[in-house]
Design an enzyme around this catalytic site. Structure first.
Site, PDB file in Angstrom:
ATOM      1  N   GLU A  45      34.586  61.949  65.924  1.00  0.00           N
ATOM      2  CA  GLU A  45      34.078  61.496  67.121  1.00  0.00           C
ATOM      3  C   GLU A  45      34.963  62.288  68.296  1.00  0.00           C
ATOM      4  O   GLU A  45      36.290  62.518  68.504  1.00  0.00           O
ATOM      5  CB  GLU A  45      34.463  59.910  67.395  1.00  0.00           C
ATOM      6  CG  GLU A  45      33.838  59.543  68.795  1.00  0.00           C
ATOM      7  CD  GLU A  45      33.714  58.092  69.033  1.00  0.00           C
ATOM      8  OE1 GLU A  45      33.204  57.741  70.217  1.00  0.00           O
ATOM      9  OE2 GLU A  45      33.747  57.297  68.043  1.00  0.00           O
ATOM     10  N   ASP A  68      31.548  48.021  60.687  1.00  0.00           N
ATOM     11  CA  ASP A  68      32.941  48.248  61.134  1.00  0.00           C
ATOM     12  C   ASP A  68      33.903  47.183  60.959  1.00  0.00           C
ATOM     13  O   ASP A  68      33.331  46.074  61.083  1.00  0.00           O
ATOM     14  CB  ASP A  68      32.639  48.644  62.561  1.00  0.00           C
ATOM     15  CG  ASP A  68      32.804  49.969  62.917  1.00  0.00           C
ATOM     16  OD1 ASP A  68      32.900  50.827  62.231  1.00  0.00           O
ATOM     17  OD2 ASP A  68      32.103  50.296  64.215  1.00  0.00           O
ATOM     18  N   ASP A 119      31.079  48.461  66.136  1.00  0.00           N
ATOM     19  CA  ASP A 119      31.906  47.414  66.716  1.00  0.00           C
ATOM     20  C   ASP A 119      31.547  47.641  68.443  1.00  0.00           C
ATOM     21  O   ASP A 119      31.793  46.918  69.234  1.00  0.00           O
ATOM     22  CB  ASP A 119      33.244  47.120  66.658  1.00  0.00           C
ATOM     23  CG  ASP A 119      34.037  48.676  66.969  1.00  0.00           C
ATOM     24  OD1 ASP A 119      33.372  49.668  67.114  1.00  0.00           O
ATOM     25  OD2 ASP A 119      35.274  48.832  66.732  1.00  0.00           O
TER      26      ASP A 119
END
Length: 277
Positions: free
Chosen positions: A186, A88, A49
């Site tokens: 992340e 995503d 995304d």
């Protein structure tokens, strides 16, 4: 599992089985030509995304829609043969309930040919992950910095430092127990990323995490130097295509204004009107 040795794209279980082995290679992809370029080199490609920011000029990923993800997923699907494609799930498409998540995940897979979907969240999304997996939807989880939650996280900050590390470890265990076949970490401190990688039975895919993760992913436009609005610390630029492209455009504009393009070799004569040469 090397790209040159494969005859067909891996499945989610194949990615899961790469835990602890040769590092898993991944990049984001949004278009057919880019997918074709990375197909032979990646184990999986992610239709991220992040396309909202790097292709559509949005300030964050929050404005990305299902239709946008499906359009780009179809484009990437035309370009991959050896790599697995993951798409995503955009913001608002899965958080309401497991049933909502299944309807939208099923639509993404049916309309793009994706082998799996990715969604953000840890402990609070475990029930949804289990619900999807039980109904035939392979799920890649995403914890740590989750860009769809930047308004509650207070921006793009490192996640899991200090006492917050225990919660992130709990998130990792929860998504693994729920049936996710892998998890993206992340912007997580390297030591914590290594601890999570050792603690859970599914591969960890790092982005701003640790070289000790089971694999790595980057946004391709970051890695190629195409997206220049900002550069995260964890990005390594392997090219500077934005500056090269701007220089090429400037040279083209100069040639057009000087009437040196098109030259004789770029135009058609009138000797044979049936010829395209």
């Amino acid at each position: 599992m090397s790209a040159t040795a494969r005859k067909s794209a891996p499945l989610p279980d194949d990615i899961r089985d790469m835990k602890g082995g040769t590092p898993i290679v991944s990049l984001t992809a949004y278009t057919t030509p880019m997918a074709e370029m990375m197909d032979a080199h990646c184990d999986f490609v992610l239709v991220g995304d992040s396309l909202g920011m790097v292709l559509h000029g949005l300030p964050s990923t929050l404005g990305v829609t299902m239709d946008m993800m499906i359009m780009h997923g179809r484009a990437v699907g035309r370009g991959v043969k050896s790599a697995m494609m993951v798409v995503d799930m955009p913001f608002g498409s899965y958080e309401e309930s497991p049933a909502q998540a299944f309807r939208n995940a099923a639509r993404i897979m049916a309309e793009t040919g994706a082998a799996a979907v990715k969604l953000e969240g840890g402990v609070h999304m475990a029930e949804t992950i289990a619900f999807l997996v039980a109904r035939g939807v392979p799920v890649m989880a995403h914890i740590g910095l989750t860009p769809q939650s930047i308004n509650t996280l207070g921006g793009y900050k490192v996640q899991g430092r200090g006492d917050a590390g225990a919660a992130l470890m709990a998130d990792a265990r929860a998504v693994a127990e729920a049936g996710a076949f892998s998890v993206v970490l992340e912007k997580v401190p390297a030591t914590l990323a290594d601890e999570i990688t050792a603690a859970i039975p599914i591969p960890t895919i790092g982005i701003g995490a640790s070289a000790g993760c089971d694999g790595q992913i980057l946004v391709v436009d970051d890695m190629l130097g195409l997206f220049t609005r900002f550069k995260a610390k964890f990005v390594k630029r392997y090219a500077e295509l934005a500056s090269d492209g701007e220089a090429a455009i400037a040279a083209y504009a100069a040639d057009v204004r000087a009437r040196s393009f098109p030259a004789a070799e770029h135009v058609f004569g009138d000797a044979d009107p049936k010829s395209n040469a």
